[in-house]
Motif scaffolding. Structure first.
Motif, PDB file in Angstrom:
ATOM      1  N   THR A 202    -156.874 -42.167 -26.252  1.00 22.40           N
ATOM      2  CA  THR A 202    -156.326 -40.828 -26.111  1.00 22.40           C
ATOM      3  C   THR A 202    -155.428 -40.497 -27.291  1.00 22.40           C
ATOM      4  O   THR A 202    -154.856 -41.393 -27.926  1.00 22.40           O
ATOM      5  CB  THR A 202    -155.536 -40.699 -24.792  1.00 22.40           C
ATOM      6  N   THR A 203    -155.307 -39.231 -27.589  1.00 23.68           N
ATOM      7  CA  THR A 203    -154.463 -38.755 -28.682  1.00 23.68           C
ATOM      8  C   THR A 203    -153.321 -37.923 -28.109  1.00 23.68           C
ATOM      9  O   THR A 203    -153.559 -36.988 -27.339  1.00 23.68           O
ATOM     10  CB  THR A 203    -155.262 -37.886 -29.673  1.00 23.68           C
ATOM     11  N   VAL A 204    -152.100 -38.286 -28.472  1.00 23.54           N
ATOM     12  CA  VAL A 204    -150.946 -37.476 -28.093  1.00 23.54           C
ATOM     13  C   VAL A 204    -150.762 -36.419 -29.182  1.00 23.54           C
ATOM     14  O   VAL A 204    -150.578 -36.745 -30.361  1.00 23.54           O
ATOM     15  CB  VAL A 204    -149.674 -38.330 -27.948  1.00 23.54           C
ATOM     16  N   LYS A 205    -150.853 -35.173 -28.802  1.00 24.55           N
ATOM     17  CA  LYS A 205    -150.807 -34.077 -29.768  1.00 24.55           C
ATOM     18  C   LYS A 205    -149.391 -33.867 -30.310  1.00 24.55           C
ATOM     19  O   LYS A 205    -148.402 -34.314 -29.723  1.00 24.55           O
ATOM     20  CB  LYS A 205    -151.291 -32.783 -29.109  1.00 24.55           C
ATOM     21  N   TYR A 206    -149.325 -33.119 -31.421  1.00 21.01           N
ATOM     22  CA  TYR A 206    -148.037 -32.689 -31.941  1.00 21.01           C
ATOM     23  C   TYR A 206    -147.525 -31.543 -31.070  1.00 21.01           C
ATOM     24  O   TYR A 206    -148.325 -30.793 -30.469  1.00 21.01           O
ATOM     25  CB  TYR A 206    -148.158 -32.241 -33.390  1.00 21.01           C
TER      26      TYR A 206
ATOM     27  N   GLY B  46    -148.105 -25.668 -28.062  1.00 24.40           N
ATOM     28  CA  GLY B  46    -147.304 -24.468 -27.869  1.00 24.40           C
ATOM     29  C   GLY B  46    -145.855 -24.763 -27.591  1.00 24.40           C
ATOM     30  O   GLY B  46    -145.143 -23.931 -27.016  1.00 24.40           O
ATOM     31  N   LEU B  47    -145.404 -25.951 -27.995  1.00 30.27           N
ATOM     32  CA  LEU B  47    -144.014 -26.350 -27.773  1.00 30.27           C
ATOM     33  C   LEU B  47    -143.233 -26.216 -29.065  1.00 30.27           C
ATOM     34  O   LEU B  47    -143.712 -26.586 -30.135  1.00 30.27           O
ATOM     35  CB  LEU B  47    -143.938 -27.798 -27.276  1.00 30.27           C
ATOM     36  N   SER B  48    -142.018 -25.696 -28.971  1.00 32.11           N
ATOM     37  CA  SER B  48    -141.180 -25.586 -30.170  1.00 32.11           C
ATOM     38  C   SER B  48    -140.527 -26.914 -30.495  1.00 32.11           C
ATOM     39  O   SER B  48    -140.220 -27.212 -31.634  1.00 32.11           O
ATOM     40  CB  SER B  48    -140.103 -24.507 -29.967  1.00 32.11           C
ATOM     41  N   VAL B  49    -140.293 -27.733 -29.467  1.00 31.65           N
ATOM     42  CA  VAL B  49    -139.710 -29.054 -29.661  1.00 31.65           C
ATOM     43  C   VAL B  49    -140.447 -30.027 -28.764  1.00 31.65           C
ATOM     44  O   VAL B  49    -141.065 -29.647 -27.774  1.00 31.65           O
ATOM     45  CB  VAL B  49    -138.186 -29.087 -29.327  1.00 31.65           C
ATOM     46  N   ASN B  50    -140.357 -31.282 -29.108  1.00 34.95           N
ATOM     47  CA  ASN B  50    -140.967 -32.328 -28.286  1.00 34.95           C
ATOM     48  C   ASN B  50    -140.057 -32.608 -27.092  1.00 34.95           C
ATOM     49  O   ASN B  50    -138.907 -32.983 -27.272  1.00 34.95           O
ATOM     50  CB  ASN B  50    -141.140 -33.606 -29.114  1.00 34.95           C
ATOM     51  N   PRO B  51    -140.548 -32.415 -25.837  1.00 34.49           N
ATOM     52  CA  PRO B  51    -139.679 -32.626 -24.679  1.00 34.49           C
ATOM     53  C   PRO B  51    -139.346 -34.092 -24.431  1.00 34.49           C
ATOM     54  O   PRO B  51    -138.485 -34.397 -23.629  1.00 34.49           O
ATOM     55  CB  PRO B  51    -140.515 -32.073 -23.518  1.00 34.49           C
ATOM     56  N   VAL B  52    -140.047 -34.997 -25.087  1.00 34.65           N
ATOM     57  CA  VAL B  52    -139.755 -36.407 -24.923  1.00 34.65           C
ATOM     58  C   VAL B  52    -138.952 -36.903 -26.109  1.00 34.65           C
ATOM     59  O   VAL B  52    -139.295 -36.628 -27.254  1.00 34.65           O
ATOM     60  CB  VAL B  52    -141.066 -37.224 -24.811  1.00 34.65           C
ATOM     61  N   ASN B  53    -137.861 -37.586 -25.863  1.00 33.39           N
ATOM     62  CA  ASN B  53    -137.071 -38.181 -26.927  1.00 33.39           C
ATOM     63  C   ASN B  53    -137.866 -39.344 -27.493  1.00 33.39           C
ATOM     64  O   ASN B  53    -137.965 -40.403 -26.889  1.00 33.39           O
ATOM     65  CB  ASN B  53    -135.722 -38.673 -26.377  1.00 33.39           C
ATOM     66  N   ILE B  54    -138.477 -39.121 -28.669  1.00 32.29           N
ATOM     67  CA  ILE B  54    -139.382 -40.124 -29.229  1.00 32.29           C
ATOM     68  C   ILE B  54    -138.675 -41.460 -29.401  1.00 32.29           C
ATOM     69  O   ILE B  54    -139.223 -42.516 -29.129  1.00 32.29           O
ATOM     70  CB  ILE B  54    -139.956 -39.632 -30.576  1.00 32.29           C
ATOM     71  N   GLY B  55    -137.445 -41.431 -29.840  1.00 30.24           N
ATOM     72  CA  GLY B  55    -136.733 -42.679 -30.052  1.00 30.24           C
ATOM     73  C   GLY B  55    -136.446 -43.423 -28.762  1.00 30.24           C
ATOM     74  O   GLY B  55    -136.160 -44.599 -28.771  1.00 30.24           O
ATOM     75  N   ALA B  56    -136.543 -42.703 -27.624  1.00 25.60           N
ATOM     76  CA  ALA B  56    -136.226 -43.331 -26.342  1.00 25.60           C
ATOM     77  C   ALA B  56    -137.457 -43.543 -25.469  1.00 25.60           C
ATOM     78  O   ALA B  56    -137.347 -43.842 -24.304  1.00 25.60           O
ATOM     79  CB  ALA B  56    -135.213 -42.472 -25.585  1.00 25.60           C
ATOM     80  N   ALA B  57    -138.659 -43.345 -26.023  1.00 26.21           N
ATOM     81  CA  ALA B  57    -139.878 -43.519 -25.234  1.00 26.21           C
ATOM     82  C   ALA B  57    -139.980 -44.954 -24.744  1.00 26.21           C
ATOM     83  O   ALA B  57    -139.831 -45.890 -25.516  1.00 26.21           O
ATOM     84  CB  ALA B  57    -141.098 -43.158 -26.073  1.00 26.21           C
TER      85      ALA B  57
END
Length: 246
Positions: free
Chosen positions: A148-152, A157-168
């Motif tokens: 699977t591919t996690v999109k940008y 249609g998101l202005s920011v990533n709702p997931v804190n990438i550093g805290a995934a």
């Protein structure tokens, strides 16, 4: 009264295969409780569908009759497409991957996505991830894979990533394969600790330890060459990685 008989044999059978049950008393009266399996007059059980069936053996003589029940589990094989087709997911989105064969192990190849013990897939950071579900049962060891591919964020249609990438949250192991010495890191935005359990392919525990989140831990696994599963449990979530010891 009729003499009491004893039934013995394999308690698990794979769909489409057979196993033989034997009894201490000779009688052709065999039956099943449902349609997960069928049994011949000679006690040969055939797996038909995944589930649990009860096998009955009845012995009758001039003194009466005696019925013995025997629980048999019918296991199934995974198909290559068992996880369905989900080629992409947005950051922060959640979906559940379907499985028809229960009691398997989930793991993700990296931390771009996370997969829970219940098959819950969550997009974490942009990029590809390979999700694997492995089942070990009477059919052997079978696996199903989903890439699977996690999109940008902007693709969703998101202005920011709702997931804190550093805290995934996720579990990483390197090098893999290895010689029994490796480094693992459990990442979590909540911090804390995680219980690490290492098992072999038949589910036997070979090592257990507690690690601090977001910190690399060197592990020495004194075990024979083969495939092992590393699970990390924290805050009710479970993450699993497969490693190969050469």
């Amino acid at each position: 009264h009729a003499s009491t008989s004893t039934v013995s044999g394999a308690s698990r059978v794979c769909v489409g295969t057979t196993s033989l049950l034997t009894s201490t008393l000779s009688s052709p009266l065999w039956s099943v409780s449902n349609s997960h399996a069928m049994v011949s007059t000679g006690g040969v059980v055939t797996g038909l569908s995944v589930g649990i069936d009860t096998i009955y053996h009845v012995f009758t003589n001039s003194c009466g009759s005696d019925t013995v029940s025997y629980i048999d589990t019918v296991d199934g094989r995974l198909s290559a497409s068992a996880l369905g087709y989900r080629d992409s997911i947005c950051p922060g989105d959640t979906t559940y991957l379907p499985v028809t064969v229960p009691f398997g192990f989930w793991y993700a190849s990296n931390t771009n996505a996370t997969i829970g013990s219940d098959g819950r897939l969550i997009g974490a950071r942009p990029g590809n991830d390979t999700i694997t579900y492995t089942v070990i049962n009477a059919c052997g060891t079978t696996s199903a894979i989903l890439i699977t591919t996690v999109k940008y964020p902007w693709e969703c249609g998101l202005s920011v990533n709702p997931v804190n990438i550093g805290a995934a949250e996720g579990l990483s192991v390197y090098p893999n394969p290895n010689q029994g010495n490796f480094v693992l890191n459990f990442t979590s935005g909540k911090g804390g600790t995680a219980l690490i359990t290492i098992t072999n392919v038949v589910g036997e525990k070979v090592k257990e330890l507690t690690v601090n989140a977001n910190r690399e831990t060197e592990v020495e696994l004194k075990a024979a060459a083969g495939v092992y599963f590393i699970s990390a449990i924290a805050d009710g979530e479970k993450f699993v990685k497969k490693i190969v010891v050469e």
